[in-house]
Design a protein around this motif. Structure first.
Motif, mmCIF file in Angstrom:
data_model
loop_
_atom_site.group_PDB
_atom_site.id
_atom_site.type_symbol
_atom_site.label_atom_id
_atom_site.label_comp_id
_atom_site.label_asym_id
_atom_site.label_seq_id
_atom_site.Cartn_x
_atom_site.Cartn_y
_atom_site.Cartn_z
ATOM 1 N N UNK A 200 0.791 -1.218 0.000
ATOM 2 C CA UNK A 200 0.000 0.000 0.000
ATOM 3 C C UNK A 200 0.823 1.268 0.000
ATOM 4 N N UNK B 77 2.001 6.928 0.698
ATOM 5 C CA UNK B 77 0.866 6.007 0.651
ATOM 6 C C UNK B 77 0.076 6.215 -0.637
ATOM 7 N N UNK B 78 -0.220 5.109 -1.311
ATOM 8 C CA UNK B 78 -0.913 5.181 -2.605
ATOM 9 C C UNK B 78 -2.105 4.237 -2.602
ATOM 10 N N UNK B 79 -2.947 4.432 -3.591
ATOM 11 C CA UNK B 79 -4.083 3.532 -3.748
ATOM 12 C C UNK B 79 -3.555 2.136 -4.040
ATOM 13 N N UNK B 80 -4.271 1.150 -3.576
ATOM 14 C CA UNK B 80 -3.871 -0.236 -3.775
ATOM 15 C C UNK B 80 -3.653 -0.511 -5.263
ATOM 16 N N UNK C 155 -7.271 1.035 1.636
ATOM 17 C CA UNK C 155 -7.344 1.062 0.167
ATOM 18 C C UNK C 155 -6.879 2.403 -0.376
ATOM 19 N N UNK C 156 -7.201 3.470 0.406
ATOM 20 C CA UNK C 156 -6.679 4.800 0.064
ATOM 21 C C UNK C 156 -7.160 5.254 -1.316
ATOM 22 N N UNK C 157 -8.460 5.428 -1.415
ATOM 23 C CA UNK C 157 -9.097 5.740 -2.689
ATOM 24 C C UNK C 157 -8.656 7.102 -3.200
ATOM 25 N N UNK C 158 -7.995 7.099 -4.344
ATOM 26 C CA UNK C 158 -7.471 8.331 -4.930
ATOM 27 C C UNK C 158 -8.570 9.310 -5.296
ATOM 28 N N UNK D 275 -8.322 14.562 -0.042
ATOM 29 C CA UNK D 275 -7.819 14.418 1.319
ATOM 30 C C UNK D 275 -8.796 14.984 2.344
#
Lengths: 209, 471
Positions: A80, A171-174, B75-78, B82
């Protein structure tokens, strides 16, 4: 027939608690509502404080661009986020005054561990290309002039990044990390950093070149 | 007066006994009814069991929803900016807690409120990791777990069930492991300059103690089962923090012996003692087994002998600190559990040692073996190892006999059976050590036959004993 010895009446606490402890517990029980409300406020304050402390460089800091370099191949990509390395993470050839050089990395106790978690200040200056910046001087004393990054030294990571600034993870999108890792390894990646006047650095974005 | 709780099995037994006593004209029908009225009715037992089941299912559901949110954060959805992420998590946390307070204090649904508060605390943890992700924080990640635990603590102490305690114990245990194993030194500024102090996650006992007190106040032995291993885990981790890895086996043994002392401080039959006794026995019994082997001591000498750059004085100082801490625990136990006739602390300590001489001897024995190892470490001597092995064997047999005695004295099957099994294990291990080469298959067959016969005998003995005592 059921076992008689298994019948146990409810009993008071087996070790009599000190009266002061009982009084404190009674106080907590009788003030549940305000304590729970304070707990909610505490959680909100912790999150707000985290944001305030780490957003400051973005708000008041200057922006510089550092070249991202390949890091030790024994490090691994954690799915991640991308691990970033900079030239400023490495120890200079002549060492840093005030930081004991690492001896045997397999030794249980070596003198360089005495330097662990020491603050290191790295003065940065612009590259010849006018776009990137690079490390100039390393010291354990805060510089009086110029732009500098504030980092920490760790002898246990002597083959990777003995000096860290808190900008080594992005940190980046999966699923996005592998592409950026390849750009990093082929040295086509730079990082825009916000540097506060007191040396605290924060990652703003990665720039693919 | 509230009817007392009773299990199905106990209620059926009581009803049968009362009917029998009534038939024998020992009590009247009215008296039997009044005795039964002191306890929950069969319907109330059913409702309570159903309520516990529903609570458990809802708690599990809340845990899974919490994990789902953590994974969503991960998952940290782009596509989500923010600021939107931060607003979303703040809104979720505050809204969930508001719902929990509403359910508890306005709607009078405390159990539902607890589950929602638990969810709120999980969302709070997700919020910490989201902020770390948004600002790309990587330094000193254990701080996130610590702040999560701090935020959960007031909820665990104020609410009525063990749910938040489960979360708190998991967070504290994870934090201690991350902190001590990942970050060995704490830079401390003293007047002569900066000094590196071993990082021992020292705030853990302060945060765990209120929970343990809560367990006793609420009469919740299950909660004690959570905190006792947590404290044991923290003590064992101190060996890593203070560079005492090679002394780890002795430290674990001492911790186990002290847990046994604390267990015996409780009243006979107390359910709280079970947690201390279980973990204490597991730790002591487990560490004594390798200590009975000469090869184990040789390996310790080989890895941590003269090649190690550490002074005997430093190791002796650390042993002295351990002994002082152990003595403090014993003194606290002596203070808590002494008869009224004894007043001074030394006299109470003597009384404690007299009544619990086996666990106290085990703790002293572990310290003695550690001292022997420190002194002989540089000598690399097999002779020294033999003495340590003999001491460990005496410890194993002593522990087994003590457990059997405790089981017989308190009429408890588990300590007695475990003592028997532990003694038989010792016998098998020593047979393999000393006679396996000579006896061959016939010898092994005889040994197994004798062990089986011993277990049969023990089973028959215990059954007869129970029949005599309970007819």
């Amino acid at each position: 027939m059921s076992d008689v010895s298994s019948i146990r009446a409810p009993e008071p606490a087996p070790m009599g608690l000190h009266p002061r402890v009982n009084r404190l517990a009674d106080f907590v029980k009788s003030h549940q509502q305000p304590i729970l409300f304070a707990g909610v406020c505490l959680q909100a304050i912790v999150l707000i404080a985290m944001i305030a402390i780490h957003a400051a460089p973005y708000l008041v800091g200057e922006r510089i661009i550092l070249k991202v370099v390949p890091i030790d191949p024994r490090d691994f990509f954690r799915g991640d986020y991308v691990i970033l390395g900079y030239e400023a993470n490495r120890l200079p050839a002549g060492g840093i005054p005030g930081i004991a050089p690492p001896r045997f990395w397999w030794s249980r106790r070596d003198r360089s561990q005495e330097s662990n978690d020491k603050t290191v200040y790295v003065t940065v200056e612009p590259d010849a290309d006018g776009r990137h910046w690079h490390a100039k001087d390393y010291s354990t004393e805060m510089p009086s002039t110029g732009k500098y990054l504030r980092g920490k030294y760790s002898s246990s990571n002597v083959f990777g990044a003995p000096i860290t600034y808190g900008i080594e993870a992005y940190y980046v999108q999966e699923g996005e990390g592998q592409r950026l890792e390849q750009r990093r390894n082929s040295q086509h990646l730079s990082a825009e950093i916000a540097v506060a006047p007191w040396g605290q650095a924060k990652l703003v974005r990665l720039i693919e070149e | 007066m509230e009817p007392r709780e009773l299990s199905d099995k106990q209620r059926k037994w009581l009803e049968a006994e009362l009917a029998d006593w009534n038939r024998q004209e020992l009590i009247s029908a009215d008296q039997a009814t009044r005795i039964l009225g002191l306890y929950e009715s069969a319907e109330a037992v059913g409702v309570r069991k159903q309520s516990k089941f529903t609570f458990a299912i809802m708690s599990l559901a809340a845990t899974l929803v919490g994990f789902a949110v953590l994974l969503l954060v991960g998952y940290n959805w782009d596509a989500l900016p923010r600021a939107a992420k931060l607003f979303a998590i703040f809104g979720t946390i505050l809204g969930t807690h508001a719902g929990a307070l509403y359910l508890r204090f306005v709607r009078g649904a405390p159990r539902a409120g607890e589950i929602v508060a638990f969810l709120g605390c999980l969302f709070y943890g997700a919020g910490i990791w989201l902020v770390a992700q948004v600002f790309h924080l990587d330094s000193h990640y254990p701080d996130g777990m610590w702040w999560w635990a701090v935020g959960v603590l007031p909820f665990a102490l104020c609410l009525d069930t063990v749910l938040l305690h489960c979360l708190l114990v998991a967070l504290l245990g994870t934090w201690a492991g991350m902190e001590i194993i990942g970050f060995s030194n704490l830079p401390v500024r003293l007047f002569w300059g900066w000094w590196n102090f071993p990082n021992g996650a020292y705030s853990l006992p302060l945060m765990a103690l209120p929970g343990l007190i809560w367990a006793y106040r609420k009469n919740s032995p299950f909660t004690a089962w959570l905190y006792v291993p947590l404290l044991g885990w923290w003590i064992v981790l101190q060996a890593f923090a203070w560079d005492m890895e090679w002394q780890m086996v002795y430290i674990v043994g001492m911790v186990g012996a002290l847990f046994l002392v604390i267990a015996e401080v409780h009243r006979v039959g107390s359910p709280f003692a079970v947690a201390y006794r279980f973990w204490g026995t597991a730790l002591v019994a487990g560490t004594l087994i390798p200590l009975t082997y000469t090869d184990f001591h040789r390996e310790l000498y080989r890895w941590y002998g003269p090649a190690v750059d550490s002074s005997m004085f430093g190791d002796l100082a650390q042993l002295a600190a351990l002994v002082i801490l152990a003595a403090a625990v014993l003194a606290a136990c002596a203070y808590l559990r002494s008869s009224g006739a004894v007043s001074s602390i030394p006299a109470r300590l003597v009384e404690l040692a007299r009544r619990q001489w086996v666990p106290v001897s085990l703790a002293i024995g572990m310290a003695g073996m550690l001292l022997g190892s420190i002194i002989t470490r540089g000598l690399d001597s097999d002779g020294a190892a033999v003495w340590l092995v003999i001491l460990a064997n005496v410890g194993m047999v002593g522990l087994a006999l003590w457990l059997m005695r405790v089981g017989l004295a308190d009429d408890r099957g588990r300590p007695f059976i475990f003592g028997v099994l532990y003694f038989l294990l010792w016998a098998i291990l020593r047979y393999i050590d000393l006679f396996a080469g000579m006896g061959g298959m016939l010898g092994a067959a005889l040994m197994f036959f004798l062990v089986g016969a011993a277990l049969f005998g023990v089973g028959i003995f215990w059954r007869k004993r129970k029949a005599v005592r309970h007819v």
